[in-house]
Design an enzyme around this catalytic site. Sequence first.
Site, PDB file in Angstrom:
ATOM      1  N   TYR A 192      -7.910  13.198   6.977  1.00 26.31           N
ATOM      2  CA  TYR A 192      -7.517  12.386   5.816  1.00 26.31           C
ATOM      3  C   TYR A 192      -6.615  13.213   4.890  1.00 26.31           C
ATOM      4  O   TYR A 192      -5.522  12.773   4.498  1.00 26.31           O
ATOM      5  CB  TYR A 192      -8.751  11.887   5.056  1.00 26.31           C
ATOM      6  CG  TYR A 192      -8.395  11.323   3.696  1.00 26.31           C
ATOM      7  CD1 TYR A 192      -7.756  10.091   3.590  1.00 26.31           C
ATOM      8  CD2 TYR A 192      -8.652  12.052   2.523  1.00 26.31           C
ATOM      9  CE1 TYR A 192      -7.387   9.590   2.341  1.00 26.31           C
ATOM     10  CE2 TYR A 192      -8.295  11.554   1.282  1.00 26.31           C
ATOM     11  CZ  TYR A 192      -7.665  10.327   1.192  1.00 26.31           C
ATOM     12  OH  TYR A 192      -7.289   9.840  -0.048  1.00 26.31           O
ATOM     13  N   SER A 236      -3.590  12.802  -3.192  1.00 32.18           N
ATOM     14  CA  SER A 236      -4.997  13.106  -3.445  1.00 32.18           C
ATOM     15  C   SER A 236      -5.181  14.590  -3.713  1.00 32.18           C
ATOM     16  O   SER A 236      -4.405  15.427  -3.215  1.00 32.18           O
ATOM     17  CB  SER A 236      -5.789  12.722  -2.191  1.00 32.18           C
ATOM     18  OG  SER A 236      -7.078  13.266  -2.243  1.00 32.18           O
ATOM     19  N   LYS A 264      -2.316  13.016   3.680  1.00 29.20           N
ATOM     20  CA  LYS A 264      -1.722  13.059   2.330  1.00 29.20           C
ATOM     21  C   LYS A 264      -0.696  14.189   2.225  1.00 29.20           C
ATOM     22  O   LYS A 264       0.362  14.031   1.616  1.00 29.20           O
ATOM     23  CB  LYS A 264      -2.819  13.209   1.268  1.00 29.20           C
ATOM     24  CG  LYS A 264      -3.758  12.021   1.171  1.00 29.20           C
ATOM     25  CD  LYS A 264      -3.024  10.731   0.822  1.00 29.20           C
ATOM     26  CE  LYS A 264      -3.941   9.527   0.762  1.00 29.20           C
ATOM     27  NZ  LYS A 264      -3.222   8.253   0.567  1.00 29.20           N
TER      28      LYS A 264
HETATM   29  P1  NAD Z   1      -9.384   1.108  -1.047  1.00 31.13           P
HETATM   30  O1  NAD Z   1      -9.850   1.229   0.361  1.00 31.13           O
HETATM   31  O2  NAD Z   1     -10.270   0.459  -2.028  1.00 31.13           O
HETATM   32  O3  NAD Z   1      -7.962   0.385  -1.105  1.00 31.13           O
HETATM   33  C1  NAD Z   1      -7.000   0.503  -0.088  1.00 31.13           C
HETATM   34  C2  NAD Z   1      -6.522  -0.900   0.221  1.00 31.13           C
HETATM   35  O4  NAD Z   1      -5.497  -0.818   1.217  1.00 31.13           O
HETATM   36  C3  NAD Z   1      -7.631  -1.776   0.794  1.00 31.13           C
HETATM   37  O5  NAD Z   1      -7.644  -3.010   0.104  1.00 31.13           O
HETATM   38  C4  NAD Z   1      -7.267  -1.956   2.269  1.00 31.13           C
HETATM   39  O6  NAD Z   1      -7.659  -3.221   2.752  1.00 31.13           O
HETATM   40  C5  NAD Z   1      -5.752  -1.792   2.225  1.00 31.13           C
HETATM   41  N1  NAD Z   1      -5.144  -1.250   3.449  1.00 31.13           N
HETATM   42  C6  NAD Z   1      -5.446  -0.097   4.101  1.00 31.13           C
HETATM   43  N2  NAD Z   1      -4.607   0.085   5.137  1.00 31.13           N
HETATM   44  C7  NAD Z   1      -3.758  -0.975   5.141  1.00 31.13           C
HETATM   45  C8  NAD Z   1      -2.653  -1.362   5.949  1.00 31.13           C
HETATM   46  N3  NAD Z   1      -2.253  -0.612   6.986  1.00 31.13           N
HETATM   47  N4  NAD Z   1      -2.000  -2.511   5.653  1.00 31.13           N
HETATM   48  C9  NAD Z   1      -2.388  -3.293   4.600  1.00 31.13           C
HETATM   49  N5  NAD Z   1      -3.419  -2.960   3.775  1.00 31.13           N
HETATM   50  C10 NAD Z   1      -4.098  -1.820   4.055  1.00 31.13           C
HETATM   51  O7  NAD Z   1      -9.002   2.591  -1.518  1.00 31.13           O
HETATM   52  P2  NAD Z   1      -8.670   3.114  -2.968  1.00 31.13           P
HETATM   53  O8  NAD Z   1      -9.811   3.932  -3.457  1.00 31.13           O
HETATM   54  O9  NAD Z   1      -8.169   2.026  -3.826  1.00 31.13           O
HETATM   55  O10 NAD Z   1      -7.506   4.120  -2.614  1.00 31.13           O
HETATM   56  C11 NAD Z   1      -6.134   3.768  -2.775  1.00 31.13           C
HETATM   57  C12 NAD Z   1      -5.279   4.953  -2.401  1.00 31.13           C
HETATM   58  O11 NAD Z   1      -5.657   6.078  -3.190  1.00 31.13           O
HETATM   59  C13 NAD Z   1      -5.402   5.389  -0.949  1.00 31.13           C
HETATM   60  O12 NAD Z   1      -4.131   5.803  -0.502  1.00 31.13           O
HETATM   61  C14 NAD Z   1      -6.345   6.580  -1.029  1.00 31.13           C
HETATM   62  O13 NAD Z   1      -6.141   7.474   0.038  1.00 31.13           O
HETATM   63  C15 NAD Z   1      -5.938   7.189  -2.343  1.00 31.13           C
HETATM   64  N6  NAD Z   1      -6.974   8.006  -2.973  1.00 31.13           N
HETATM   65  C16 NAD Z   1      -8.205   7.447  -3.215  1.00 31.13           C
HETATM   66  C17 NAD Z   1      -9.203   8.238  -3.781  1.00 31.13           C
HETATM   67  C18 NAD Z   1     -10.582   7.666  -4.027  1.00 31.13           C
HETATM   68  O14 NAD Z   1     -11.541   8.457  -4.141  1.00 31.13           O
HETATM   69  N7  NAD Z   1     -10.766   6.361  -4.190  1.00 31.13           N
HETATM   70  C19 NAD Z   1      -8.937   9.581  -4.119  1.00 31.13           C
HETATM   71  C20 NAD Z   1      -7.665  10.096  -3.857  1.00 31.13           C
HETATM   72  C21 NAD Z   1      -6.684   9.294  -3.296  1.00 31.13           C
END
Ligand code: NAD
Length: 350
Positions: A155, A130, A159
């Site tokens: 958070y 991120s 990362k």
């Molecule tokens: P999201 O919450 O929509 O998706 C994450 C998924 O992982 C969810 O479906 C959740 O149920 C599942 N999950 C979480 N912990 C789990 C575990 N221990 N075991 C099994 N499943 C688990 O989030 P997203 O926006 O799709 O983000 C995906 C990745 O990208 C994450 O690592 C997040 O930190 C990173 N990220 C997201 C953003 C953003 O703004 N959306 C920005 C930078 C980085």
Amino acid sequence: MQKRKQKILVTGGAGYIGSHTIVELLDAGYDVVSIDNFSNSTKDTFTRIKKITGVVVPNYVGDVAGVALLERVFKKEKYIDGIIHFAALKSVPESVADPIRYYKNNIGSLLSVISFVKKHNITQFVFSSSAAVYGDITKLPVNEKTPLAPPASPYGATKVMGEMILQDVARAVPELKIAMLRYFNPIGAHTSGMLGELPLGVPANLAPVIIEAASGVRKSVQVFGDNYKTRDGTCIRDYIHVSDIARAHALAFRFLQKQKSCCEVFNLGSGRGVTVLELIQAFEKVTEIVVPVTIGKRRAGDMAAIYSDCRKAKKMLGWMPRFSIQEAMQSAWQWHLNLVNNKHPKRPLK
Ligand code: NAD
């Protein structure tokens, strides 16, 4: 003899970015299996993926941090060529309130998944990092060589730690090729209108908050501070369409397949800074809906501005964003309308 397809294990495949990435991976000719515990998503996502692609993606329901579950997945699937690890909790304010939950989930799941790599001869690994790793920096735009400032939240710290763990693993297991993708601010929804962002709790990201205010689910968008040293006083971020981010994963995976050994980090953003008010205006322009706004105090941990230099991803992955922020906001609104028409439960007024 026909070569078999490469099979990718996607963790967090039911989530916002994971689901869009699965569509791109299937489109690019990969087989996909997912693990998701639905802590921030629902199983409907896989029905929607099937409607878009015609493919039933198997999802193993459970916590990625659980070694027994991983054993079962690897046994049942027989072979897995690579992993794209999305599964994590992602709310900055939540991580400030409950850091232990964030460290346990985000670091615990990464450690479990990565511990299977050597045993099962996995050679490609893509990690969801991120822009939060940059911390509160002043020199813009940020590129992959920008020194990281201390992370502003637990958070962000998960990362930074994730990247450190993977750098160490890459040194110890040179045959494992790693790409760490630093997303800026993903927004928007799939062009089919069938996939989009659906946070189960109160959304912390700006785009779903705008949608909620436009649709009356919340009274207004609360803007945290309008006295920053920016064009209009509100914070600047780098918004990027989720399908552009998703496509970068397929390209990163293809890139890793061609390497002998590597551990590379890539920024994924639009390269353009957009203020909070400008994103709201972009939404208003494409939907012709006026969004109520209230200006509040600055929020702890928010930096004034950050946006990316993405030339490395362009050069090494051949990746270029295709969608504008207007297209992204239009697609997010279309996704919302489709959900409402399907009578998806609304959240109460906040
Ligand atoms: P999201 O919450 O929509 O998706 C994450 C998924 O992982 C969810 O479906 C959740 O149920 C599942 N999950 C979480 N912990 C789990 C575990 N221990 N075991 C099994 N499943 C688990 O989030 P997203 O926006 O799709 O983000 C995906 C990745 O990208 C994450 O690592 C997040 O930190 C990173 N990220 C997201 C953003 C953003 O703004 N959306 C920005 C930078 C980085």
